[in-house]
Design a protein around this motif. Structure first.
Motif, PDB file in Angstrom:
ATOM      1  N   ALA A   1       3.976  -4.020  -7.307  1.00  0.00           N
ATOM      2  CA  ALA A   1       4.532  -3.650  -5.999  1.00  0.00           C
ATOM      3  C   ALA A   1       5.037  -4.886  -5.258  1.00  0.00           C
ATOM      4  CB  ALA A   1       3.483  -2.917  -5.164  1.00  0.00           C
ATOM      5  N   THR A   2       4.296  -5.972  -5.339  1.00  0.00           N
ATOM      6  CA  THR A   2       4.720  -7.225  -4.711  1.00  0.00           C
ATOM      7  C   THR A   2       6.049  -7.697  -5.294  1.00  0.00           C
ATOM      8  OG1 THR A   2       2.434  -7.829  -4.229  1.00  0.00           O
ATOM      9  CG2 THR A   2       4.051  -9.621  -4.256  1.00  0.00           C
ATOM     10  N   GLN A   3       6.212  -7.579  -6.610  1.00  0.00           N
ATOM     11  CA  GLN A   3       7.463  -7.977  -7.255  1.00  0.00           C
ATOM     12  C   GLN A   3       8.621  -7.069  -6.839  1.00  0.00           C
ATOM     13  OE1 GLN A   3       8.008 -10.813  -9.175  1.00  0.00           O
ATOM     14  NE2 GLN A   3      10.099 -10.191  -8.716  1.00  0.00           N
ATOM     15  N   ILE A   4       8.370  -5.770  -6.776  1.00  0.00           N
ATOM     16  CA  ILE A   4       9.407  -4.819  -6.345  1.00  0.00           C
ATOM     17  C   ILE A   4       9.847  -5.150  -4.921  1.00  0.00           C
ATOM     18  CG2 ILE A   4       9.846  -2.396  -5.737  1.00  0.00           C
ATOM     19  CD1 ILE A   4       7.914  -1.677  -8.107  1.00  0.00           C
TER      20      ILE A   4
ATOM     21  N   ALA B   1      -4.718  -0.990  -7.813  1.00  0.00           N
ATOM     22  CA  ALA B   1      -5.440  -1.932  -8.665  1.00  0.00           C
ATOM     23  C   ALA B   1      -4.672  -3.247  -8.693  1.00  0.00           C
ATOM     24  CB  ALA B   1      -5.575  -1.353 -10.076  1.00  0.00           C
ATOM     25  N   LYS B   2      -5.250  -4.232  -9.344  1.00  0.00           N
ATOM     26  CA  LYS B   2      -4.622  -5.550  -9.413  1.00  0.00           C
ATOM     27  C   LYS B   2      -3.208  -5.457  -9.999  1.00  0.00           C
ATOM     28  CE  LYS B   2      -5.256 -10.228 -11.151  1.00  0.00           C
ATOM     29  NZ  LYS B   2      -6.089 -11.139 -11.931  1.00  0.00           N
ATOM     30  N   TRP B   3      -3.044  -4.732 -11.122  1.00  0.00           N
ATOM     31  CA  TRP B   3      -1.743  -4.631 -11.780  1.00  0.00           C
ATOM     32  C   TRP B   3      -0.707  -3.963 -10.875  1.00  0.00           C
ATOM     33  CZ3 TRP B   3       0.982  -0.232 -12.517  1.00  0.00           C
ATOM     34  CH2 TRP B   3       0.272   0.981 -12.400  1.00  0.00           C
ATOM     35  N   SER B   4      -1.110  -2.882 -10.154  1.00  0.00           N
ATOM     36  CA  SER B   4      -0.149  -2.167  -9.313  1.00  0.00           C
ATOM     37  C   SER B   4       0.223  -2.986  -8.083  1.00  0.00           C
ATOM     38  CB  SER B   4      -0.681  -0.789  -8.912  1.00  0.00           C
ATOM     39  OG  SER B   4      -1.903  -0.889  -8.208  1.00  0.00           O
ATOM     40  N   ARG B   5      -0.720  -3.740  -7.539  1.00  0.00           N
ATOM     41  CA  ARG B   5      -0.418  -4.620  -6.403  1.00  0.00           C
ATOM     42  C   ARG B   5       0.551  -5.726  -6.825  1.00  0.00           C
ATOM     43  NH1 ARG B   5      -2.370  -4.419  -1.680  1.00  0.00           N
ATOM     44  NH2 ARG B   5      -3.691  -2.666  -1.189  1.00  0.00           N
TER      45      ARG B   5
ATOM     46  N   THR C   1       0.829  -1.216   0.000  1.00  0.00           N
ATOM     47  CA  THR C   1       0.000   0.000   0.000  1.00  0.00           C
ATOM     48  C   THR C   1       0.859   1.260   0.000  1.00  0.00           C
ATOM     49  OG1 THR C   1      -1.729  -1.190   1.188  1.00  0.00           O
ATOM     50  CG2 THR C   1      -1.851   1.204   1.233  1.00  0.00           C
ATOM     51  N   ASP C   2       1.900   1.297   0.820  1.00  0.00           N
ATOM     52  CA  ASP C   2       2.765   2.477   0.880  1.00  0.00           C
ATOM     53  C   ASP C   2       3.574   2.647  -0.405  1.00  0.00           C
ATOM     54  OD1 ASP C   2       1.785   2.932   3.411  1.00  0.00           O
ATOM     55  OD2 ASP C   2       3.596   2.267   4.454  1.00  0.00           O
ATOM     56  N   LEU C   3       3.986   1.537  -1.003  1.00  0.00           N
ATOM     57  CA  LEU C   3       4.726   1.606  -2.258  1.00  0.00           C
ATOM     58  C   LEU C   3       3.836   2.161  -3.375  1.00  0.00           C
ATOM     59  CD1 LEU C   3       7.648   0.921  -3.002  1.00  0.00           C
ATOM     60  CD2 LEU C   3       6.846  -1.287  -3.806  1.00  0.00           C
ATOM     61  N   ILE C   4       2.586   1.735  -3.420  1.00  0.00           N
ATOM     62  CA  ILE C   4       1.634   2.255  -4.403  1.00  0.00           C
ATOM     63  C   ILE C   4       1.416   3.750  -4.186  1.00  0.00           C
ATOM     64  CG2 ILE C   4      -0.814   2.188  -5.083  1.00  0.00           C
ATOM     65  CD1 ILE C   4      -0.621  -0.902  -4.691  1.00  0.00           C
ATOM     66  N   ALA C   5       1.305   4.157  -2.926  1.00  0.00           N
ATOM     67  CA  ALA C   5       1.079   5.576  -2.618  1.00  0.00           C
ATOM     68  C   ALA C   5       2.256   6.438  -3.075  1.00  0.00           C
ATOM     69  CB  ALA C   5       0.836   5.761  -1.120  1.00  0.00           C
ATOM     70  N   VAL C   6       3.490   6.018  -2.787  1.00  0.00           N
ATOM     71  CA  VAL C   6       4.643   6.823  -3.182  1.00  0.00           C
ATOM     72  C   VAL C   6       4.852   6.782  -4.696  1.00  0.00           C
ATOM     73  CG1 VAL C   6       6.520   5.138  -2.937  1.00  0.00           C
ATOM     74  CG2 VAL C   6       6.952   7.527  -2.443  1.00  0.00           C
ATOM     75  N   GLY C   7       4.363   5.730  -5.344  1.00  0.00           N
ATOM     76  CA  GLY C   7       4.435   5.650  -6.802  1.00  0.00           C
ATOM     77  C   GLY C   7       3.377   6.474  -7.501  1.00  0.00           C
ATOM     78  N   GLY C   8       2.365   6.919  -6.741  1.00  0.00           N
ATOM     79  CA  GLY C   8       1.326   7.779  -7.309  1.00  0.00           C
ATOM     80  C   GLY C   8       0.461   7.100  -8.348  1.00  0.00           C
TER      81      GLY C   8
ATOM     82  N   THR D   1       6.295   0.347 -13.938  1.00  0.00           N
ATOM     83  CA  THR D   1       6.532   0.300 -15.380  1.00  0.00           C
ATOM     84  C   THR D   1       5.449  -0.429 -16.161  1.00  0.00           C
ATOM     85  OG1 THR D   1       7.855  -1.699 -15.130  1.00  0.00           O
ATOM     86  CG2 THR D   1       9.040   0.398 -15.084  1.00  0.00           C
ATOM     87  N   HIS D   2       4.512  -1.059 -15.481  1.00  0.00           N
ATOM     88  CA  HIS D   2       3.508  -1.867 -16.180  1.00  0.00           C
ATOM     89  C   HIS D   2       2.107  -1.259 -16.111  1.00  0.00           C
ATOM     90  CE1 HIS D   2       6.754  -4.802 -15.307  1.00  0.00           C
ATOM     91  NE2 HIS D   2       6.543  -5.072 -16.582  1.00  0.00           N
ATOM     92  N   GLN D   3       2.024   0.051 -15.988  1.00  0.00           N
ATOM     93  CA  GLN D   3       0.731   0.720 -15.896  1.00  0.00           C
ATOM     94  C   GLN D   3      -0.019   0.568 -17.209  1.00  0.00           C
ATOM     95  OE1 GLN D   3       0.995   4.667 -14.384  1.00  0.00           O
ATOM     96  NE2 GLN D   3      -1.179   5.017 -14.457  1.00  0.00           N
TER      97      GLN D   3
END
Length: 148
Positions: free
Chosen positions: A69-72, A62-66, A51-58, A130-132
Protein backbone atom coordinates in the motif's frame (compact mmCIF):
# COMPACT_ATOMS: atom_id res chain seq x y z
CA UNK A 1 -53.76 -7.16 -2.39
CA UNK A 2 -52.51 -3.90 -0.86
CA UNK A 3 -48.99 -5.38 -0.77
CA UNK A 4 -49.13 -6.14 -4.50
CA UNK A 5 -50.30 -2.61 -5.26
CA UNK A 6 -47.50 -1.15 -3.14
CA UNK A 7 -44.93 -3.29 -4.93
CA UNK A 8 -46.26 -2.21 -8.33
CA UNK A 9 -46.06 1.48 -7.35
CA UNK A 10 -42.58 1.10 -5.84
CA UNK A 11 -41.17 -0.67 -8.90
CA UNK A 12 -42.59 2.00 -11.20
CA UNK A 13 -40.83 4.81 -9.30
CA UNK A 14 -37.27 3.60 -9.67
CA UNK A 15 -35.01 4.84 -12.42
CA UNK A 16 -32.35 2.62 -14.00
CA UNK A 17 -28.69 3.48 -13.58
CA UNK A 18 -27.13 3.95 -17.03
CA UNK A 19 -23.86 2.37 -15.88
CA UNK A 20 -25.41 -0.61 -14.05
CA UNK A 21 -26.19 -4.03 -15.41
CA UNK A 22 -29.76 -4.17 -16.69
CA UNK A 23 -32.77 -5.81 -15.08
CA UNK A 24 -32.88 -6.76 -11.41
CA UNK A 25 -32.71 -4.34 -8.47
CA UNK A 26 -29.83 -6.39 -7.05
CA UNK A 27 -27.82 -5.64 -10.22
CA UNK A 28 -28.21 -1.92 -9.63
CA UNK A 29 -27.31 -2.27 -5.95
CA UNK A 30 -24.27 -4.35 -6.94
CA UNK A 31 -23.10 -1.69 -9.38
CA UNK A 32 -23.61 0.99 -6.72
CA UNK A 33 -21.53 -0.96 -4.18
CA UNK A 34 -18.77 -1.61 -6.69
CA UNK A 35 -18.77 2.07 -7.69
CA UNK A 36 -18.46 3.05 -4.02
CA UNK A 37 -15.38 0.80 -3.79
CA UNK A 38 -13.80 2.63 -6.75
CA UNK A 39 -14.61 5.97 -5.12
CA UNK A 40 -13.09 4.74 -1.83
CA UNK A 41 -9.92 3.78 -3.73
CA UNK A 42 -9.59 7.30 -5.16
CA UNK A 43 -10.26 8.82 -1.73
CA UNK A 44 -7.55 6.60 -0.19
CA UNK A 45 -5.08 7.66 -2.89
CA UNK A 46 -5.86 11.34 -2.40
CA UNK A 47 -5.61 11.15 1.39
CA UNK A 48 -2.48 8.94 1.29
CA UNK A 49 -4.18 6.50 3.66
CA UNK A 50 -2.52 3.08 3.90
CA UNK A 51 -5.35 1.82 6.15
CA UNK A 52 -8.09 2.91 3.74
CA UNK A 53 -6.25 1.43 0.76
CA UNK A 54 -5.96 -1.92 2.58
CA UNK A 55 -9.67 -1.79 3.43
CA UNK A 56 -10.78 -1.15 -0.16
CA UNK A 57 -8.39 -3.87 -1.34
CA UNK A 58 -10.06 -6.35 0.99
CA UNK A 59 -6.76 -7.78 2.22
CA UNK A 60 -5.40 -8.50 5.66
CA UNK A 61 -3.70 -5.59 7.46
CA UNK A 62 -0.23 -7.11 7.67
CA UNK A 63 3.38 -6.16 7.05
CA UNK A 64 3.24 -7.21 3.36
CA UNK A 65 0.00 -5.29 2.66
CA UNK A 66 1.26 -2.14 4.41
CA UNK A 67 4.45 -2.28 2.32
CA UNK A 68 2.53 -2.72 -0.92
CA UNK A 69 0.00 0.00 0.00
CA UNK A 70 2.87 2.37 0.79
CA UNK A 71 4.36 1.68 -2.65
CA UNK A 72 1.01 2.21 -4.40
CA UNK A 73 0.58 5.53 -2.58
CA UNK A 74 4.13 6.58 -3.52
CA UNK A 75 3.37 5.83 -7.19
CA UNK A 76 -0.21 7.17 -7.44
CA UNK A 77 -1.18 8.94 -4.23
CA UNK A 78 -1.63 12.58 -3.26
CA UNK A 79 -2.41 13.80 -6.77
CA UNK A 80 -5.82 15.30 -6.03
CA UNK A 81 -7.62 12.91 -8.37
CA UNK A 82 -11.13 13.75 -9.52
CA UNK A 83 -13.28 10.99 -10.96
CA UNK A 84 -14.43 11.67 -14.52
CA UNK A 85 -16.15 8.32 -15.03
CA UNK A 86 -16.64 4.85 -13.58
CA UNK A 87 -18.07 1.96 -15.56
CA UNK A 88 -19.01 -1.24 -13.74
CA UNK A 89 -19.78 -4.47 -15.56
CA UNK A 90 -20.83 -7.68 -13.85
CA UNK A 91 -19.29 -9.74 -16.60
CA UNK A 92 -18.16 -12.55 -14.30
CA UNK A 93 -21.32 -13.02 -12.21
CA UNK A 94 -23.24 -11.14 -9.52
CA UNK A 95 -20.30 -11.01 -7.08
CA UNK A 96 -17.43 -10.42 -9.50
CA UNK A 97 -16.95 -8.01 -12.34
CA UNK A 98 -14.80 -5.28 -13.75
CA UNK A 99 -14.56 -1.58 -13.09
CA UNK A 100 -13.07 1.02 -15.39
CA UNK A 101 -11.92 4.24 -13.73
CA UNK A 102 -11.24 7.45 -15.61
CA UNK A 103 -9.85 10.27 -13.46
CA UNK A 104 -7.77 13.40 -13.74
CA UNK A 105 -5.30 14.87 -11.27
CA UNK A 106 -5.18 18.52 -10.21
CA UNK A 107 -2.59 19.22 -12.95
CA UNK A 108 -4.93 17.80 -15.61
CA UNK A 109 -2.95 14.57 -16.09
CA UNK A 110 -5.32 11.68 -16.88
CA UNK A 111 -5.44 8.37 -15.03
CA UNK A 112 -7.23 5.37 -16.47
CA UNK A 113 -7.32 2.01 -14.75
CA UNK A 114 -9.29 -1.21 -14.84
CA UNK A 115 -9.89 -3.42 -11.81
CA UNK A 116 -11.56 -6.66 -10.95
CA UNK A 117 -14.27 -5.97 -8.35
CA UNK A 118 -15.40 -8.67 -5.94
CA UNK A 119 -18.07 -8.86 -3.27
CA UNK A 120 -16.98 -10.69 -0.13
CA UNK A 121 -19.41 -11.06 2.77
CA UNK A 122 -21.54 -8.25 1.36
CA UNK A 123 -18.69 -5.73 0.88
CA UNK A 124 -17.20 -4.75 -2.47
CA UNK A 125 -13.42 -4.63 -2.92
CA UNK A 126 -11.01 -3.87 -5.74
CA UNK A 127 -8.31 -6.36 -6.66
CA UNK A 128 -5.06 -4.42 -6.91
CA UNK A 129 -2.77 -5.98 -4.30
CA UNK A 130 -0.43 -8.32 -6.18
CA UNK A 131 2.01 -9.56 -3.53
CA UNK A 132 -0.39 -11.40 -1.22
CA UNK A 133 1.42 -14.37 0.32
CA UNK A 134 -0.07 -17.83 -0.06
CA UNK A 135 -1.67 -19.42 2.97
CA UNK A 136 0.43 -21.98 4.84
CA UNK A 137 -0.04 -25.44 3.35
CA UNK A 138 -1.19 -24.12 -0.03
CA UNK A 139 0.89 -24.11 -3.18
CA UNK A 140 0.62 -21.09 -5.50
CA UNK A 141 -0.65 -21.77 -9.00
CA UNK A 142 2.08 -22.36 -11.54
CA UNK A 143 2.44 -20.00 -14.48
CA UNK A 144 4.81 -22.33 -16.32
CA UNK A 145 3.74 -23.80 -19.65
CA UNK A 146 2.77 -27.45 -19.31
CA UNK A 147 5.22 -29.93 -20.78
CA UNK A 148 4.10 -32.36 -23.45
Amino acid sequence: MAVLAALAVASGCSSPDDKAAPSSPSSSASADGAREAVEAYVTALNSLSVTDLIAVGGVKDAKWSRQEATQILADRGGRGLKIKGVQIEHDMGPDTGSARLVAEDKAGKPLEDTFTVTRQKGSWHLVFFTHQPTEPGKEPASTDKPGS
